[in-house]
Enzyme design. Structure first.
Site, PDB file in Angstrom:
ATOM      1  N   HIS A  77     -23.263   5.769 -17.784  1.00  0.00           N
ATOM      2  CA  HIS A  77     -24.697   5.868 -17.504  1.00  0.00           C
ATOM      3  C   HIS A  77     -25.397   4.647 -18.104  1.00  0.00           C
ATOM      4  CE1 HIS A  77     -23.235   9.988 -17.117  1.00  0.00           C
ATOM      5  NE2 HIS A  77     -24.306  10.250 -16.385  1.00  0.00           N
TER       6      HIS A  77
ATOM      7  N   HIS B 176     -25.942  11.297 -22.395  1.00  0.00           N
ATOM      8  CA  HIS B 176     -25.220  10.540 -21.373  1.00  0.00           C
ATOM      9  C   HIS B 176     -25.372   9.033 -21.565  1.00  0.00           C
ATOM     10  CE1 HIS B 176     -29.292  11.444 -19.919  1.00  0.00           C
ATOM     11  NE2 HIS B 176     -29.260  10.244 -19.380  1.00  0.00           N
TER      12      HIS B 176
ATOM     13  N   GLY C 203     -24.179  16.581 -25.428  1.00  0.00           N
ATOM     14  CA  GLY C 203     -23.736  16.447 -24.055  1.00  0.00           C
ATOM     15  C   GLY C 203     -24.677  17.205 -23.150  1.00  0.00           C
TER      16      GLY C 203
ATOM     17  N   GLY D 286     -34.545  14.906 -18.224  1.00  0.00           N
ATOM     18  CA  GLY D 286     -33.576  15.985 -18.097  1.00  0.00           C
ATOM     19  C   GLY D 286     -33.605  16.925 -19.285  1.00  0.00           C
TER      20      GLY D 286
ATOM     21  N   ILE E  49     -36.768   8.943 -12.943  1.00  0.00           N
ATOM     22  CA  ILE E  49     -35.584   8.816 -12.105  1.00  0.00           C
ATOM     23  C   ILE E  49     -34.488   9.736 -12.643  1.00  0.00           C
ATOM     24  CG2 ILE E  49     -33.679   7.284 -11.432  1.00  0.00           C
ATOM     25  CD1 ILE E  49     -36.158   6.734  -9.847  1.00  0.00           C
TER      26      ILE E  49
ATOM     27  N   HIS F  48     -28.596   5.274 -12.646  1.00  0.00           N
ATOM     28  CA  HIS F  48     -28.608   6.314 -13.681  1.00  0.00           C
ATOM     29  C   HIS F  48     -27.202   6.657 -14.149  1.00  0.00           C
ATOM     30  CE1 HIS F  48     -29.937  10.066 -15.724  1.00  0.00           C
ATOM     31  NE2 HIS F  48     -28.752  10.493 -15.320  1.00  0.00           N
TER      32      HIS F  48
ATOM     33  N   GLU G   1     -33.500  33.166 -27.612  1.00  0.00           N
ATOM     34  CA  GLU G   1     -32.102  33.236 -28.027  1.00  0.00           C
ATOM     35  C   GLU G   1     -31.396  31.885 -27.939  1.00  0.00           C
ATOM     36  OE1 GLU G   1     -33.183  37.358 -26.498  1.00  0.00           O
ATOM     37  OE2 GLU G   1     -33.423  35.289 -25.785  1.00  0.00           O
TER      38      GLU G   1
ATOM     39  N   HIS H 205     -28.306  46.325 -20.887  1.00  0.00           N
ATOM     40  CA  HIS H 205     -28.244  46.165 -22.336  1.00  0.00           C
ATOM     41  C   HIS H 205     -26.884  46.559 -22.910  1.00  0.00           C
ATOM     42  CE1 HIS H 205     -32.466  45.419 -22.051  1.00  0.00           C
ATOM     43  NE2 HIS H 205     -32.673  45.486 -23.354  1.00  0.00           N
TER      44      HIS H 205
END
Length: 695
Positions: free
Chosen positions: A33, A73, A121, A175, A206, A286, A434, A496
């Site tokens: 990248h 990345h 990651g 991202g 982008i 990218h 969570e 649950h």
């Protein structure tokens, strides 16, 4: 007040070299990248050469700032700055990007590359974990050095008064901010007023699929202002001509660092891949190499030799390697202040030394509660009592719940809440978040020597899985307290009632999944978890369970969980015809089935298999003692799917399990309808014995 900014032609040359190195490294690897690594080379250079306190000669120095590349990345950007600054990362390491055995993998991995603080990651995990780091820094300051905070408890989270203050820096992209985990964590960061957290948000608009407008049009700055963050924007795209204005970015980052009462977001408007001639500002740059013609064009635009690869002039290194001198000087100054702190804070110094050695108090076992045989208690309740008993002797132990503390029993008795005006609090209120809770716990464990835990219902561990996987991958001492562990949840129904979660969690390499059978097993499970300092999950019941009389006839004489599985009750006959392996609330059923089988002349051994991961670690001799190979008849008894038990029960074995989602009904009725009765376990034992005798 703004600090003066000094920038030279050699700094420009260093940034140009970093951009070229990013392109060359990805080109040689054949994948990667490069885009953001090229366009943010100058921003990263500012951090490592102008803003961060760090010592390349000692990446683990406690007084350092922390840097998290949430946009993992673009790892080559980080590796390039580590190389330029003089960390133990060489030019050959950059040439080995993304290859087997290198210290420059495709995404940053903690413990592999000097200077990398965490494995980033999955997008969003880095920023969310950085929130945990910022929280840990505040908590550790109070833990080791409470005096400076005593008169200003509601004040800044950073100040020159303590040797434990520093800044958590993050580079994140769109991202990262699209992922829900960052919304959860950033919201909590605003509530906590984490003034030691600075996020540089690269908005280049982008992604791999092209312009982010197809999926991401919100006003991020306004969202973060609503969270309670301090925000600024630096726009390198304004004025009709793209200009990498390093002074403007520097001043914004300095102002962010000075904003001690709330976390800071600096939005940087950039052009991805600039100044690559044709691929800049496209999705093509990218996530793939540029290609030789584009790399050559990039180098020409930077004023570099288009035919030279991995070329870093000595005069550039002479400037960038000054980071080692600055780091050594800062380290020496910090050490002098640290020694002064030790002299006036003997109690804090003693605690620091113990935690730095990853040691538990010698008398920790004396603090463990002993639960009376014959009583009845939910293992979640027992866990709460254990936490409260350990609290006074383990000040490093802290945590909370995703808004379920009363149900998870995750509050240490007498502990106050961890809040901006109470940095000494030990109860963390994660809210109904969570996934962020998991990442924040990771950040706490990565940051320093404290021991974090967090709780929710077992079925909601699914929401946490991305963070939990990273806990295991990084081998962090985080304890997950997951309660309401079976169809025993009852009337709340199938949404649950966990069915597949135990098997799913056991499938994560490096995660110890522990399901105690009674209150005393809970106490020793906590003791073993704390000693091992590994990723661990405590799986606890909602319903009351009997506390076994281990001194009674036929029962094991002690709680011995270190082996993961042990003989709780042996055969009442001179031989063993069948082994009943059970966990948690089902161990009592195995004991009752043993008694039924004994009346029929069948000898049954009951094994409490508290942690299959620990049992798998044991020597063949230990496993043979508990689970004799000669006894082919075996029955597993656990209120979850049978998948994890096939390897332990063998071809002749039988599994008493739950293979479908539950329903809304009373817990007792659900157990009976799913075959969790002593009679059904005994019948499974008879079937297994018959199968074992069949040629």
């Amino acid at each position: 007040m703004s600090q003066s900014f000094h920038w030279t032609n050699l700094d420009n040359e260093a940034v140009a070299a970093a951009k070229a190195l990013a392109a060359d490294s990805v080109e040689k690897a054949g994948s990667g990248h490069p885009g953001t690594a090229i366009s943010l080379a100058g921003a990263a250079y500012l951090l490592f050469q102008r803003l961060m306190t760090h010592d390349p000669a000692d990446p683990a120095w406690p007084g350092r700032d922390r840097f998290i590349l949430s946009a993992g990345h673009t790892s080559v950007m980080l590796y390039t700055q580590l190389y330029l600054a003089g960390y133990d990362v060489s030019l050959d390491d950059l040439k080995a990007l993304r290859t087997a055995g290198s210290i420059t993998p495709g995404h940053p991995e903690v413990g592999m590359t000097p200077g990398v603080e965490m494995s980033t990651g999955p997008l969003g995990q880095g920023l969310a974990s950085a929130v945990g780091m910022a929280m840990a820094a505040r908590r550790e300051r109070f833990l080791f050095d409470p005096a400076p905070q005593a008169d200003d408890a509601a004040g800044p989270t950073t100040s020159p008064d303590s040797v434990f203050d520093h800044t958590i820096w993050v580079i994140a992209g769109e991202g990262d901010l699209e992922e829900g985990i960052t919304s959860e964590a950033s919201s909590l960061a605003g509530t906590q007023k984490l003034g030691n957290l600075v996020v540089l948000f690269d908005q280049n608009q982008i992604s791999i699929e092209g312009d982010t407008n197809v999926a991401f049009t919100e006003n991020v700055v306004e969202r973060y202002e609503a969270y309670g963050w301090h925000t600024q924007t630096v726009d390198w795209t304004s004025g009709g001509r793209y200009h990498e204005d390093y002074e403007a970015l520097y001043q914004a980052l300095q102002a962010a660092k000075a904003e001690t009462g709330r976390p800071s977001l600096v939005r940087l408007r950039s052009i991805i891949g600039w100044p690559a001639p044709t691929k800049q500002n496209t999705g093509g740059i990218h996530g793939s190499k540029l290609g030789a013609p584009e790399v050559a064009g990039l180098k020409r635009a930077l004023g570099l030799d288009p035919d030279a690869t991995f070329n870093v002039p000595e005069e550039v290194l002479s400037v960038t390697r000054q980071a080692r001198e600055r780091g050594a000087k800062a380290h020496v100054a910090w050490r002098a202040r640290f020694d002064q702190w030790r002299a006036v804070n003997p109690a804090g110094a003693e605690l620091w030394d113990r935690l730095s050695q990853k040691a538990l108090p010698a008398d920790i076992e004396d603090a463990l509660p002993l639960f009376a045989a014959g009583s009845s208690m939910a293992t979640r309740a027992a866990s709460g009592k254990v936490l409260s008993a350990l609290g006074p002797v383990l000040p490093e132990l802290w945590g909370g719940s995703a808004d379920l503390a009363g149900s998870n029993n995750t509050t240490i008795a007498g502990a106050t809440s961890f809040l901006p005006d109470n940095p000494g609090g030990r109860t963390i209120h994660f809210g109904v978040r969570e996934h962020a809770m998991g990442a924040i716990l990771n950040g706490i464990a990565l940051h320093g020597p404290t021991l974090p835990y967090g709780g929710t219902f077992l079925v909601f561990s699914d929401y946490m899985r991305g963070a939990v996987r990273l806990t295991a991958l990084m081998n962090l001492p985080v304890t997950f307290v997951w309660t309401h562990d079976s169809i025993g949840v009852g009337e709340d129904g199938p949404t649950h009632q966990p069915v597949e979660q135990l098997a799913s969690l056991r499938a994560i390499p490096g995660l110890d999944v522990i399901r105690p059978a009674d209150a005393n097993e809970v106490a020793w499970a906590w003791r073993h978890v704390l000693a091992r300092r590994r990723p661990a999950a405590l799986i606890l019941s909602r319903q009351n369970l009997p506390v076994f009389d281990r001194l009674g006839e036929g029962l094991g004489q002690a709680v011995d969980l270190c082996g993961g599985a042990y003989v709780l009750a042996d055969s009442e006959l001179p031989r063993i015809d069948v082994v009943l392996l059970a966990t948690g609330s089902e161990v009592q059923l195995a004991l009752s089935a043993r008694a039924l089988l004994a009346k029929e002349g069948i000898g049954a051994r009951v094994v409490s298999a508290t942690c299959l991961e620990w049992f798998a670690e044991q020597t063949p001799e230990y496993r043979e003692d508990v689970l004799p190979a000669a006894v082919k008849a075996r029955v597993s008894v656990e209120a979850g799917i049978a998948m994890p038990w096939r390897q332990w029960v063998g071809d002749a074995g039988r599994c008493v399990s739950v293979e479908a989602y539950g329903e809304s009904a009373a817990a007792g009725e659900l157990f009976e309808r799913n075959g969790f009765t002593a009679e059904h376990v005994a019948e499974a034992a008879r079937q297994s014995i018959a199968a074992a005798r069949t040629p």
